[in-house]
Scaffold this motif. Structure first.
Motif, PDB file in Angstrom:
ATOM      1  N   ARG A  10      -4.991 -14.761   4.695  1.00 14.94           N
ATOM      2  CA  ARG A  10      -4.282 -13.583   4.167  1.00 14.94           C
ATOM      3  C   ARG A  10      -4.110 -12.580   5.296  1.00 14.94           C
ATOM      4  O   ARG A  10      -5.050 -12.202   5.946  1.00 14.94           O
ATOM      5  N   GLN A  11      -2.892 -12.212   5.541  1.00 14.27           N
ATOM      6  CA  GLN A  11      -2.631 -11.210   6.564  1.00 14.27           C
ATOM      7  C   GLN A  11      -1.391 -10.423   6.161  1.00 14.27           C
ATOM      8  O   GLN A  11      -0.624 -10.864   5.294  1.00 14.27           O
ATOM      9  N   SER A  12      -1.195  -9.289   6.782  1.00 13.58           N
ATOM     10  CA  SER A  12       0.013  -8.518   6.488  1.00 13.58           C
ATOM     11  C   SER A  12       1.197  -9.226   7.129  1.00 13.58           C
ATOM     12  O   SER A  12       1.190  -9.494   8.327  1.00 13.58           O
ATOM     13  N   ARG A  14       5.125  -9.130   8.037  1.00 11.06           N
ATOM     14  CA  ARG A  14       6.178  -8.122   8.246  1.00 11.06           C
ATOM     15  C   ARG A  14       7.503  -8.750   8.656  1.00 11.06           C
ATOM     16  O   ARG A  14       8.358  -8.097   9.221  1.00 11.06           O
ATOM     17  N   PHE A  70       7.782   2.548  10.874  1.00  9.45           N
ATOM     18  CA  PHE A  70       7.025   1.292  10.935  1.00  9.45           C
ATOM     19  C   PHE A  70       7.223   0.377   9.726  1.00  9.45           C
ATOM     20  O   PHE A  70       6.864  -0.788   9.772  1.00  9.45           O
ATOM     21  N   ASN A  71       7.791   0.900   8.647  1.00  7.48           N
ATOM     22  CA  ASN A  71       8.038   0.027   7.489  1.00  7.48           C
ATOM     23  C   ASN A  71       9.487  -0.460   7.419  1.00  7.48           C
ATOM     24  O   ASN A  71       9.938  -0.921   6.372  1.00  7.48           O
ATOM     25  N   CYS A 127       2.571  -7.362   2.342  1.00  7.29           N
ATOM     26  CA  CYS A 127       2.059  -6.259   3.158  1.00  7.29           C
ATOM     27  C   CYS A 127       1.945  -5.042   2.254  1.00  7.29           C
ATOM     28  O   CYS A 127       2.914  -4.641   1.607  1.00  7.29           O
ATOM     29  N   MET A 128       0.735  -4.501   2.186  1.00  5.85           N
ATOM     30  CA  MET A 128       0.541  -3.282   1.397  1.00  5.85           C
ATOM     31  C   MET A 128       1.138  -2.115   2.183  1.00  5.85           C
ATOM     32  O   MET A 128       0.906  -2.005   3.385  1.00  5.85           O
ATOM     33  N   LEU A 129       1.871  -1.269   1.487  1.00 10.90           N
ATOM     34  CA  LEU A 129       2.456  -0.088   2.130  1.00 10.90           C
ATOM     35  C   LEU A 129       1.902   1.181   1.482  1.00 10.90           C
ATOM     36  O   LEU A 129       2.065   1.379   0.281  1.00 10.90           O
ATOM     37  N   GLY A 130       1.259   1.975   2.305  1.00 13.43           N
ATOM     38  CA  GLY A 130       0.726   3.244   1.803  1.00 13.43           C
ATOM     39  C   GLY A 130       1.617   4.411   2.190  1.00 13.43           C
ATOM     40  O   GLY A 130       1.356   5.553   1.826  1.00 13.43           O
ATOM     41  N   TRP A 131       2.675   4.110   2.950  1.00 13.95           N
ATOM     42  CA  TRP A 131       3.585   5.162   3.420  1.00 13.95           C
ATOM     43  C   TRP A 131       4.937   4.968   2.749  1.00 13.95           C
ATOM     44  O   TRP A 131       5.613   3.970   2.984  1.00 13.95           O
ATOM     45  N   ARG A 165      -2.108 -14.432  12.896  1.00 20.28           N
ATOM     46  CA  ARG A 165      -2.773 -13.629  13.925  1.00 20.28           C
ATOM     47  C   ARG A 165      -4.287 -13.748  13.762  1.00 20.28           C
ATOM     48  O   ARG A 165      -4.781 -13.975  12.674  1.00 20.28           O
ATOM     49  N   LYS A 167      -7.917 -11.986  13.493  1.00 19.30           N
ATOM     50  CA  LYS A 167      -8.281 -10.731  12.834  1.00 19.30           C
ATOM     51  C   LYS A 167      -8.796  -9.741  13.871  1.00 19.30           C
ATOM     52  O   LYS A 167      -9.667 -10.077  14.680  1.00 19.30           O
ATOM     53  N   ARG A 169     -10.972  -6.822  13.956  1.00 19.56           N
ATOM     54  CA  ARG A 169     -11.929  -6.157  13.066  1.00 19.56           C
ATOM     55  C   ARG A 169     -13.152  -5.669  13.841  1.00 19.56           C
ATOM     56  O   ARG A 169     -13.473  -6.192  14.902  1.00 19.56           O
TER      57      ARG A 169
END
Ligand SMILES: Cc1cc2nc3c(=O)[nH]c(=O)nc-3n(C[C@H](O)[C@H](O)[C@H](O)COP(=O)(O)O)c2cc1C
Length: 181
Positions: A10-12, A14, A70-71, A127-131, A165, A167, A169
């Motif tokens: 699981r990765q973002s 884009r 960036f989004n 991809c989670m977007l908080g913006w 990719r 991680k 972390r």
């Protein structure tokens, strides 16, 4: 897929290939969010899946602008999932006020985790977007004015050759400890 493998892959994502997401897979993602745990089992969310191309384009465009870009990849995703925060049960509201904890926002994060992990299991990228412009998305989706949007999540098939990719972390030592801070 083995769970540890699922966490690894699981990765973002884009970059998407534009293929539509099958209805059965969308149903499975709804189920993954439906079964997520929440404080007092309040389930304080409404999941809106946006896949009407014109509407989806408008919502995607509300996640970036000329300054914060960036989004900009968001319009490529064939589906956008919008997690709207709903009022929790009264006991959770009172508990949250006493303990100064935003339980619904914690719950939404867990629900989003379910969504993204299940999507990865189904071969889909997220991809989670908080913006994003909350005001614009609320207007586009007829979300009542007093409600908050927790997260927007892009969803679709990753573009061909999209790399897995490594991680980036903190080390386990830097982010965990035993028996005390
Ligand atoms: C609450 C939250 C908000 C995020 N907002 C954005 C965003 O607006 N745009 C974006 O490209 N990625 C966003 N991300 C993705 C993170 O950047 C990403 O999860 C992190 O860098 C780890 O990478 P990975 O998801 O590939 O493992 C967000 C993630 C979370 C959990």
């Amino acid at each position: 897929m083995d769970f540890s493998e699922l966490i690894r892959v699981r990765q973002s994502v884009r970059k998407y290939d534009g293929r539509a997401v099958e209805r059965e897979k969308l149903e499975k993602l709804i189920e993954a969010v439906r079964l997520a745990p929440s404080a007092s089992n309040s389930q304080p969310w409404k999941l809106i899946l946006v896949d009407d191309p014109e509407l989806k384009e408008k919502v995607a465009r509300a996640t970036f602008d000329s300054v914060v870009s960036f989004n900009k990849f968001a319009p490529q995703a064939p589906v956008l999932a919008v997690l709207v925060e709903e009022a929790p049960m009264l006991i959770t509201q009172i508990g949250g006020r006493i303990k100064k904890r935003d339980y619904p926002l914690i719950d939404i994060g867990i629900a989003a985790g379910h969504f993204c992990l299940r999507a990865a299991e189904l071969g889909l990228g997220t991809c989670m977007l908080g913006w994003f412009s909350e005001k614009t998305i609320k207007r586009l989706l007829n979300i009542p004015r007093q409600k908050r949007i927790g997260l927007v999540i892009t969803l679709g098939y990753p573009a061909e050759g999209y790399p897995l990719r490594g991680k980036s972390r903190k080390t386990a030592g830097a982010m965990s400890s035993h028996n005390g801070y």
